[in-house]
Design an enzyme around this catalytic site. Structure first.
Site, PDB file in Angstrom:
ATOM      1  N   LYS A 170      -6.899   8.347 -19.329  1.00  0.00           N
ATOM      2  CA  LYS A 170      -7.136   8.597 -21.037  1.00  0.00           C
ATOM      3  C   LYS A 170      -5.944   8.371 -22.072  1.00  0.00           C
ATOM      4  O   LYS A 170      -5.355   7.358 -21.934  1.00  0.00           O
ATOM      5  CB  LYS A 170      -7.413  10.225 -20.881  1.00  0.00           C
ATOM      6  CG  LYS A 170      -9.256  10.535 -19.962  1.00  0.00           C
ATOM      7  CD  LYS A 170      -9.944   9.762 -20.516  1.00  0.00           C
ATOM      8  CE  LYS A 170     -10.934   9.835 -19.256  1.00  0.00           C
ATOM      9  NZ  LYS A 170     -11.204  11.014 -18.529  1.00  0.00           N
ATOM     10  N   ARG A 197       1.157  -1.253  -0.216  1.00  0.00           N
ATOM     11  CA  ARG A 197       0.128   0.525   0.299  1.00  0.00           C
ATOM     12  C   ARG A 197       0.987   1.183   0.022  1.00  0.00           C
ATOM     13  O   ARG A 197       0.588   2.100  -0.868  1.00  0.00           O
ATOM     14  CB  ARG A 197      -1.194  -0.166   1.649  1.00  0.00           C
ATOM     15  CG  ARG A 197      -2.111   1.479   1.398  1.00  0.00           C
ATOM     16  CD  ARG A 197      -2.873   1.110   1.814  1.00  0.00           C
ATOM     17  NE  ARG A 197      -2.900   0.646   3.127  1.00  0.00           N
ATOM     18  CZ  ARG A 197      -1.806   0.440   4.319  1.00  0.00           C
ATOM     19  NH1 ARG A 197      -1.571   1.738   4.983  1.00  0.00           N
ATOM     20  NH2 ARG A 197      -2.282   0.050   5.314  1.00  0.00           N
ATOM     21  N   ASP A 206      -5.081  20.412 -14.810  1.00  0.00           N
ATOM     22  CA  ASP A 206      -4.912  19.303 -15.450  1.00  0.00           C
ATOM     23  C   ASP A 206      -5.031  19.063 -16.677  1.00  0.00           C
ATOM     24  O   ASP A 206      -5.916  20.078 -16.733  1.00  0.00           O
ATOM     25  CB  ASP A 206      -7.298  18.943 -14.462  1.00  0.00           C
ATOM     26  CG  ASP A 206      -7.590  17.737 -15.006  1.00  0.00           C
ATOM     27  OD1 ASP A 206      -6.898  17.005 -16.156  1.00  0.00           O
ATOM     28  OD2 ASP A 206      -8.199  16.724 -13.996  1.00  0.00           O
ATOM     29  N   TYR A 229     -14.860  18.791 -14.543  1.00  0.00           N
ATOM     30  CA  TYR A 229     -15.285  17.688 -14.466  1.00  0.00           C
ATOM     31  C   TYR A 229     -16.401  17.280 -13.789  1.00  0.00           C
ATOM     32  O   TYR A 229     -15.650  17.333 -12.438  1.00  0.00           O
ATOM     33  CB  TYR A 229     -14.012  16.378 -14.405  1.00  0.00           C
ATOM     34  CG  TYR A 229     -14.223  14.991 -14.832  1.00  0.00           C
ATOM     35  CD1 TYR A 229     -14.117  14.643 -16.052  1.00  0.00           C
ATOM     36  CD2 TYR A 229     -14.350  14.636 -13.775  1.00  0.00           C
ATOM     37  CE1 TYR A 229     -14.606  13.450 -16.177  1.00  0.00           C
ATOM     38  CE2 TYR A 229     -14.348  13.016 -13.960  1.00  0.00           C
ATOM     39  CZ  TYR A 229     -14.811  12.739 -14.997  1.00  0.00           C
ATOM     40  OH  TYR A 229     -14.715  11.422 -15.100  1.00  0.00           O
TER      41      TYR A 229
END
Ligand SMILES: *Cc1c(COP(=O)(O)O)cnc(C)c1O
Length: 374
Positions: free
Chosen positions: A196, A47, A171, A99
């Site tokens: 993306k 983790r 972003d 977004y």
């Protein structure tokens, strides 16, 4: 070293145990300690750190000209974690057409925890300046924006943020580092939905935050990444790193095709308007020319004449363009955005967002033409 070379080599090394050019996928959740209780290889538990994640973070920091990067299990988790690194009582300025998932995070999760925010049109510098408060710690921009392809002047907003002792996070998912490097234009952080273009094959969800300099906000984000655990799997990191090798070629081809299609669609009788920063009539064209290099990206939106019904009819008729959300993969896709976004979305009901894939642009044009002619 040139960018294309970094894409192939950054973060990678020949595997010392086997000589493999392509790194193994390290699935182990735990790592052996030294006899003295130390961690001789630098890894403790999956983790908090993993070799595949480390390679991807090293590569991304390099490609965005930053000093460090942190990757997450989704693009949304990347932005969410940056926002979580703030404190109750802090204030954020974010784009009014941010977004839509981030808008939900702000309204439904973080506002009840005491984070304050104002949504503004970040292309309007006076509106950004007016939204800044004494407790503003972070300004978030997305440029070009999804799905309206609005262009924000990164350097101008960075100057406003820094005058107010706030950070600027950009972003940069749509352009990818091939076409835009926000840290060069004054941003403190770059955010990517690696889902993306960076991963690039529509087969892995992921996100990243890259920081320009060491700073307390990034330290807090790193803490949340490790203890909160919104981490990508080793295989997710491996796939994303593999995607980076071909990033420049893919984005250049997709961007070139998108420009060809945008210019053709701008004169199509069934279309009211094309939103694409590469077109000279786009309101952000000159800013895009200044802060983007080598193209304007593979995403464009069209406003179909005849409203929502006409737009949906186009999506029903395409053969190559797949009706699906997301962008940045090898398949061209198109999507009626207003019907997927949250209620209150600002997206026009006749808007279709197109993600231009790696097919031949003439085939894509023929497909759109038959669908638009009905
Ligand atoms: C897709 C996207 C996100 C969210 O990324 P996920 O991986 O789907 O969570 C955030 N910002 C932009 C600009 C995006 O396109």
């Amino acid at each position: 070293m040139h960018f294309e070379t970094e894409l192939v080599h950054s973060g990678r090394a020949i595997d010392p145990a086997t000589g493999a050019l392509v790194s193994p996928i390290h699935l182990s959740t735990t790592f052996e300690r030294g006899v003295d209780g130390s961690y001789p290889h630098g890894y403790v538990y999956g983790r908090s750190g993993n070799p595949n994640r480390q390679m991807l973070e090293t590569a991304l920091a390099k490609l965005e000209l930053g000093c460090d990067a942190a990757v997450f299990g989704s693009g949304s988790a990347a932005t969410f974690t940056l926002l979580q690194a703030l404190r109750a009582g802090d204030h954020v300025v974010a784009p009014q057409n941010v977004y839509f998932g981030i808008q939900e995070i702000l309204a439904k999760i973080l506002a009840p925890w005491g984070l304050q925010y104002t949504l503004v049109d970040t292309t309007d510098l006076a509106a950004v300046a007016a939204a800044i408060q004494a407790n503003t710690r972070l300004i978030l921009v997305e440029t070009p924006s999804n799905p309206q392809l609005a262009v924000t002047d990164i350097q101008a907003v960075a100057d406003l943020a820094h005058q107010a002792n706030a950070y600027l996070a950009c972003d940069s998912t749509i352009p990818s580092p091939v076409l835009q490097q926000p840290l060069e234009h004054g941003a403190d952080f770059v955010i990517h939905a690696t889902t993306k273009y960076l991963a690039g094959h529509s087969d892995v969800i992921g996100g990243a935050v890259i920081t320009k300099d060491p700073n307390p906000l990034f330290d807090q984000l790193r803490l949340i990444q490790g203890v909160g655990g919104a981490i990508p799997s080793p295989f997710d990191c491996w796939l994303t790193l593999r995607g980076l090798s071909t990033l420049a070629l893919r984005v250049q081809a997709q961007s070139q095709s998108a420009l060809t299609l945008a210019q053709w669609l701008a004169n199509h009788p069934a279309i009211d308007r094309v939103l694409y920063p590469g077109l000279a009539d786009h309101p952000g064209h000159s800013i895009a020319q200044r802060q983007m290099t080598g193209g304007y990206g593979g995403v464009l939106s069209i406003l179909v004449s005849g409203g929502q019904a006409a737009a949906l009819a186009v999506t029903a008729k395409t053969q190559l363009f797949v009706r699906a959300t997301s962008f940045g993969g090898p398949h061209s896709t198109l999507e009626h955005r207003a019907s997927i976004e949250a209620p209150g979305s600002q997206t026009p009901v006749n808007l279709l967002r197109l993600s231009i894939g790696l097919e031949h642009p003439q085939d894509l044009m023929a497909d759109l033409d038959q669908a638009l002619r009905g």
